[in-house]
Design an enzyme around this catalytic site. Structure first.
Site, PDB file in Angstrom:
ATOM      1  N   ASP A 168      38.665  37.858  37.896  1.00 42.01           N
ATOM      2  CA  ASP A 168      40.081  37.843  38.240  1.00 42.01           C
ATOM      3  C   ASP A 168      40.571  36.650  39.062  1.00 42.01           C
ATOM      4  O   ASP A 168      41.611  36.083  38.769  1.00 42.01           O
ATOM      5  CB  ASP A 168      40.427  39.124  39.010  1.00 42.01           C
ATOM      6  CG  ASP A 168      39.998  40.380  38.257  1.00 42.01           C
ATOM      7  OD1 ASP A 168      39.547  40.275  37.104  1.00 42.01           O
ATOM      8  OD2 ASP A 168      40.130  41.472  38.831  1.00 42.01           O
ATOM      9  N   GLU A 402      28.773  45.950  44.219  1.00 44.16           N
ATOM     10  CA  GLU A 402      29.634  45.291  43.233  1.00 44.16           C
ATOM     11  C   GLU A 402      29.227  43.819  43.080  1.00 44.16           C
ATOM     12  O   GLU A 402      29.158  43.291  41.983  1.00 44.16           O
ATOM     13  CB  GLU A 402      31.098  45.419  43.678  1.00 44.16           C
ATOM     14  CG  GLU A 402      32.102  44.966  42.641  1.00 44.16           C
ATOM     15  CD  GLU A 402      33.545  45.213  43.082  1.00 44.16           C
ATOM     16  OE1 GLU A 402      33.763  45.602  44.261  1.00 44.16           O
ATOM     17  OE2 GLU A 402      34.455  45.014  42.252  1.00 44.16           O
TER      18      GLU A 402
HETATM   19  C1  2M8 Z   1      37.726  44.057  38.827  1.00 38.28           C
HETATM   20  O1  2M8 Z   1      39.055  44.038  38.342  1.00 38.28           O
HETATM   21  C2  2M8 Z   1      40.058  44.988  38.714  1.00 38.28           C
HETATM   22  C3  2M8 Z   1      41.290  44.697  37.873  1.00 38.28           C
HETATM   23  O2  2M8 Z   1      40.993  44.880  36.518  1.00 38.28           O
HETATM   24  C4  2M8 Z   1      40.406  44.962  40.175  1.00 38.28           C
HETATM   25  O3  2M8 Z   1      39.979  44.053  40.913  1.00 38.28           O
HETATM   26  O4  2M8 Z   1      41.105  45.871  40.605  1.00 38.28           O
HETATM   27  C5  2M8 Z   1      36.963  42.959  38.051  1.00 38.28           C
HETATM   28  O5  2M8 Z   1      35.739  42.703  38.669  1.00 38.28           O
HETATM   29  C6  2M8 Z   1      36.761  43.400  36.603  1.00 38.28           C
HETATM   30  O6  2M8 Z   1      35.971  42.472  35.912  1.00 38.28           O
HETATM   31  C7  2M8 Z   1      36.131  44.791  36.516  1.00 38.28           C
HETATM   32  O7  2M8 Z   1      36.114  45.197  35.181  1.00 38.28           O
HETATM   33  C8  2M8 Z   1      36.904  45.811  37.368  1.00 38.28           C
HETATM   34  C9  2M8 Z   1      36.202  47.152  37.474  1.00 38.28           C
HETATM   35  O8  2M8 Z   1      34.848  46.971  37.836  1.00 38.28           O
HETATM   36  O9  2M8 Z   1      37.108  45.321  38.704  1.00 38.28           O
END
Ligand code: 2M8
Length: 437
Positions: A168, A402
């Site tokens: 992101d 994470e």
């Molecule tokens: C993260 O993205 C979300 C938005 O989609 C967020 O930050 O709220 C990213 O690391 C993305 O690649 C990942 O799929 C998601 C859920 O793990 O989190």
């Protein structure tokens, strides 16, 4: 090893929401597209039926147009922003009527996951029936990507929001995002920094622009043609397209299993590999660069995305050698100055390098896994094994987080993270192999 395996399985079980697996408790309560694909790969090692279920529940969110959204909201939750209503996808005639979703997609790992689940299944009749059930949905998804998101018809799909990249706040997007002035945008309240320290997350400035781009999509009624014409963010992303190319290779194998005609998939494979060679390869730097379609120029930021084409078999042997040289350079990605573990998500030589903040430096198991597969594919088995050992050491030391600080090995972001657990299972049980079985 047995302890890590048990721990990984218990994390996946604890995040199991019945039909789908949340990425992590608290921070991410819904179903994410590429998370679920990787989770299915992990589940396929110990619960084939649950792996199939993970994919079926993701497909419940598929739009009539073929798009598979990046978030499927199977149930309401106040813990995550944006919530289901924020996207206003009900205004889009293409949207899924069945379940609430976001309006954008994510790296299309799904066909790769379906192949893994299919090939690892012990019950062949059930596996075959599952493949027949999901193959049309996979094909519809890839058709949507090339039909709606390849404005130049050159075999490279464009993304319209940084969240579609999965990485992101990658420095690759910083120049474009900084140039956006979010003059008017809806009011919103972040919830992510409640669960995780704010210096490990994207900044408020990033979020204002993420929300501004969602609002553009809402106002366009999620009409793809309008988005491609109007979005200030329109990028041919190396990682996204490499993952798609690999997914097309896997879809090609699945088509052959079903005796389906594959001319269309073959066409995508040829066109995309030519576009990687002719457009995305930077011969001077010896790496792949994303292309900003609005500016009409390559994005000169060096990140881990450049290595993902190895996973898709896109570089030739010499290009692979040059990529691996970057990976082994301690001034960029290798342990040495400023880091102790493989592989930081951003080059240490970048002005944006930050070992704690989200996709600006920390190590993610998902990107390490993609790189390990790519190195094995090109015969760099020793380096692949080193990256695997570093990855295992990080989880043994800091848990299934994470992401991880490459300088200290400390865990960052959310805890008990599903795709971390799923891919550690795969790294423990699928040692050294480039095939799924
Ligand atoms: C993260 O993205 C979300 C938005 O989609 C967020 O930050 O709220 C990213 O690391 C993305 O690649 C990942 O799929 C998601 C859920 O793990 O989190």
């Amino acid at each position: 090893m047995q302890d890590l395996l048990n721990y990984a399985r218990s994390v996946l079980r604890a995040n199991d929401q019945g039909s789908y697996t949340r990425p992590a408790p608290g921070q991410y309560p819904h179903q994410w597209n590429w998370d679920s694909a990787f989770i299915a790969i992990g589940l396929s090692h110990f619960d084939e039926e649950r792996a199939r279920q993970e994919i079926r529940s993701l497909l419940r969110g598929q739009w009539r147009s073929g798009m598979i959204p990046h978030i499927i909201y199977h149930q309401p939750s106040s813990e995550y922003f944006p919530d289901a209503t924020f996207w206003q996808t009900e205004n889009c005639p293409d949207a899924s009527g069945d379940v609430c979703t976001s309006g954008i997609t994510q790296p299309p790992v799904l066909a790769t996951a379906v192949r893994a689940v299919y090939e690892r299944s012990t019950g062949r009749a059930v596996a075959r029936a599952f493949l027949e059930e999901v193959f049309p949905a996979l094909l519809a998804y890839h058709r949507w990507l090339y039909r709606e998101r390849d404005p130049l018809g050159e075999g490279l799909v464009a993304i319209v929001h940084p969240w579609e990249s999965g990485l992101d706040d990658s420095p690759r997007w910083a120049g474009i995002m900084d140039a956006i002035t979010p003059a008017s945008r809806p009011a919103y309240r972040r919830t992510d920094a409640v669960h995780v320290p704010s210096d490990e997350r994207p900044t408020d400035t990033d979020y204002d622009r993420f929300v501004y781009l969602i609002d553009l999509g809402r106002r366009a009624g999620w009409d793809q043609r309008k988005l491609v014409t109007e979005s200030p963010f329109l990028v041919q992303d190396v990682l996204f397209n490499a993952v798609l190319h690999r997914a097309n290779e896997d879809l090609r194998v699945l088509a052959a299993e079903l005796n389906e005609l594959a001319d269309e998939i073959d066409g995508w494979l040829v066109q995309t590999s030519q576009a990687f060679a002719n457009k995305l390869w930077d011969n001077e730097g010896g790496r792949y660069l994303d292309f900003d379609l609005r500016a009409g120029s390559a994005i000169p930021e060096h990140t881990i995305a450049a290595f993902i084409p190895l996973f898709a078999g896109l570089p030739d042997a010499e290009q692979a050698r040059r990529l691996v040289a970057h990976l082994q350079d301690p001034a960029e990605y290798a342990p040495g100055t400023g880091s102790r573990y493989y592989v930081p998500t951003t080059s240490k030589a970048s002005a944006h390098w930050n070992p704690r903040r989200y996709w600006r430096g920390p190590i993610w198991v998902v990107t390490n896994w993609l790189i390990i597969q790519g190195l094995r594919r090109y015969g760099y088995h020793d380096l692949a094994e080193t990256v695997r050992q570093h990855t295992l050491k990080l989880v043994a030391q800091s848990g299934f987080r994470e992401y991880y600080n490459p300088a200290t090995g400390d865990g960052c972001g959310a805890a008990d993270f599903s795709w971390t657990a799923a891919l550690i299972l795969d790294l423990l049980l699928n040692m050294g192999s480039t095939s799924w079985t």
